[in-house]
Design a protein around this motif. Structure first.
Motif, PDB file in Angstrom:
ATOM      1  N   ARG A 212       1.048   4.088   4.913  1.00 15.93           N
ATOM      2  CA  ARG A 212       1.696   3.765   3.632  1.00 15.93           C
ATOM      3  C   ARG A 212       2.819   4.750   3.331  1.00 15.93           C
ATOM      4  NH1 ARG A 212       2.268   5.536  -1.059  1.00 15.93           N
ATOM      5  NH2 ARG A 212       0.888   7.310  -0.670  1.00 15.93           N
ATOM      6  N   TRP A 215       5.740   3.926   5.545  1.00 15.57           N
ATOM      7  CA  TRP A 215       6.325   2.647   5.124  1.00 15.57           C
ATOM      8  C   TRP A 215       7.168   2.811   3.866  1.00 15.57           C
ATOM      9  CZ3 TRP A 215       7.401  -1.929   6.953  1.00 15.57           C
ATOM     10  CH2 TRP A 215       7.561  -3.026   6.103  1.00 15.57           C
ATOM     11  N   LEU A 274       6.633   0.624  12.629  1.00 20.74           N
ATOM     12  CA  LEU A 274       7.107   0.075  11.356  1.00 20.74           C
ATOM     13  C   LEU A 274       8.629   0.092  11.242  1.00 20.74           C
ATOM     14  CD1 LEU A 274       4.496   1.804   8.992  1.00 20.74           C
ATOM     15  CD2 LEU A 274       4.514  -0.593   9.694  1.00 20.74           C
ATOM     16  N   LYS A 276      10.533   2.777  10.782  1.00 26.48           N
ATOM     17  CA  LYS A 276      10.868   3.661   9.674  1.00 26.48           C
ATOM     18  C   LYS A 276      11.101   5.087  10.188  1.00 26.48           C
ATOM     19  CE  LYS A 276      10.146   0.769   6.157  1.00 26.48           C
ATOM     20  NZ  LYS A 276      11.130   0.467   5.084  1.00 26.48           N
ATOM     21  N   ALA A 315      -0.428  -0.911  11.544  1.00 28.25           N
ATOM     22  CA  ALA A 315       0.996  -1.190  11.361  1.00 28.25           C
ATOM     23  C   ALA A 315       1.235  -2.686  11.158  1.00 28.25           C
ATOM     24  CB  ALA A 315       1.784  -0.678  12.564  1.00 28.25           C
ATOM     25  N   MET A 318       0.287  -3.671   7.684  1.00 23.13           N
ATOM     26  CA  MET A 318       1.305  -3.239   6.724  1.00 23.13           C
ATOM     27  C   MET A 318       2.523  -4.159   6.766  1.00 23.13           C
ATOM     28  SD  MET A 318       1.433  -0.583   4.562  1.00 23.13           S
ATOM     29  CE  MET A 318       0.291   0.537   5.348  1.00 23.13           C
ATOM     30  N   LEU A 319       2.977  -4.492   7.956  1.00 22.94           N
ATOM     31  CA  LEU A 319       4.150  -5.349   8.110  1.00 22.94           C
ATOM     32  C   LEU A 319       3.922  -6.743   7.542  1.00 22.94           C
ATOM     33  CD1 LEU A 319       5.237  -4.356  11.731  1.00 22.94           C
ATOM     34  CD2 LEU A 319       6.607  -4.017   9.653  1.00 22.94           C
TER      35      LEU A 319
END
Length: 338
Positions: A212, A215, A274, A276, A315, A318-319
């Motif tokens: 998190r 992200w 991610l 990032k 991951a 989250m995506l």
């Protein structure tokens, strides 16, 4: 695509080893504090294992059930539910007898400033439960927080490492263990003390916390440099199978995965997966809360899901906008303030 149904299905699919062990259990299974992060999938896993094993025992989940989604999962899988506050007068007396009990009730977050509530739940309630069910066989959830922080080269605390809890939450966890140890020695109650160090469900957990931050572009602290974790499906299985290992005097076991995982490594993996940039802060500390799981691995085998696989799944979750339980682990906390 990840869905909650897919995740819950994976977390509650019994292994053959679990089914074989459940065949040996006699009597009903009651899970006290079943409405928390692990309880709903643990109880569902138990019900599915009982069915596959042909075990006629009841699986009973007891909690206040503040999360309606958790209660629906249980009821959809024919787990009996009892909604009750275990600290209320007469609540324990209202419960049915059970030969096997998994004790998950406890309080962690919110301790700082309301320590009395944490001690009530973590130390007083166990004494009341023991008086109500002195002849039951128990798996008692505990925590790796009762150990001192150790350097990675130590391999982590073993079951023989003397406790050195930091903060009142960790102290109250040790108190819970001691209450059940008293029962095991004085009443002959069979107890398996389950010292868990970070179960991972994609909706919460140490990997979720790190993912998190990556992200959302937050800095990832390196003050706590590493951690242990284990897939929640494996952790749930061990809790149920641990009933057969309950002993008098109490048997203690560290429950976690075999790896000591670097926070920096996990964060950089998430950065790649991610897409990032990863930002760090702090100075890598020399010590962390780490558990040596050699006894657990010898008794139950290696976990079915590796750390790299958990990172990849996290991951993807989250995506795809997967739900969060909103329950951070605070694994980076070093002063015991929860």
């Amino acid at each position: 695509m990840w869905t909650e149904e897919k995740l819950d299905g994976m977390l509650t699919e019994p292994s053959q080893a679990l089914v074989q062990d459940v065949q040996k259990l006699k009597g009903d299974l009651m899970i006290l504090g079943a409405g928390g992060k692990m309880g709903p999938t643990l109880a569902t896993l138990a019900r599915r294992a009982f069915d596959l094993a042909g075990n006629p025992g009841r699986v009973i989940a007891v909690s206040r059930f503040s999360d309606p989604i958790a209660k629906k999962l249980l009821e959809d899988h024919r787990v009996e539910t009892i909604s009750v506050d275990l600290m209320d007068n007469g609540s324990l007396e209202s419960l049915p007898d059970a030969e096997n009990i998994i004790f998950m009730a406890g309080r962690k977050f919110g301790t700082d400033g309301e320590e009395y509530l944490t001690w009530g739940m973590n130390a007083i309630l166990p004494s009341l439960v023991i008086r109500r069910f002195p002849k039951a066989r128990f798996v008692v959830f505990s925590s790796g927080n009762i150990y001192p922080m150790l350097p990675p080269y130590s391999g982590g605390a073993t079951e023989q490492t003397p406790p050195s809890p930091i903060g009142e939450y960790a102290m109250s966890c040790l108190a819970r263990e001691r209450v059940f140890e008293y029962a095991s020695r004085v009443y002959g109650t069979k107890v398996f003390a389950y010292r868990l160090n970070y179960a991972v469900d994609l909706r919460y957990g140490v990997l979720y916390d790190i993912a998190r931050k990556v992200w959302e572009g937050e800095e990832v602290s390196l003050d706590t440099p590493c951690f242990n974790c284990i897939w929640q499906g494996d952790a749930n299985e061990i809790a149920i199978r641990g009933l057969l290992m309950a002993e008098s005097p109490v048997r203690r076991m560290n429950i976690t995965g075999p790896e000591i995982v670097s926070v920096q490594y996990a964060a950089e993996m998430f950065g790649k997966l991610l897409g990032k940039e990863v930002r760090f802060c702090g100075t890598p500390g020399e010590k962390s809360l780490l558990n040596n799981s050699a006894q657990c691995l010898a008794a139950f085998g290696y976990p079915s899901v590796s750390v790299n696989t958990m990172i990849e799944w996290q991951a993807q979750w989250m995506l795809e906008g997967g739900r969060s339980l909103g329950k951070p682990t605070h694994f980076e906390e070093r002063k015991g303030n929860f």
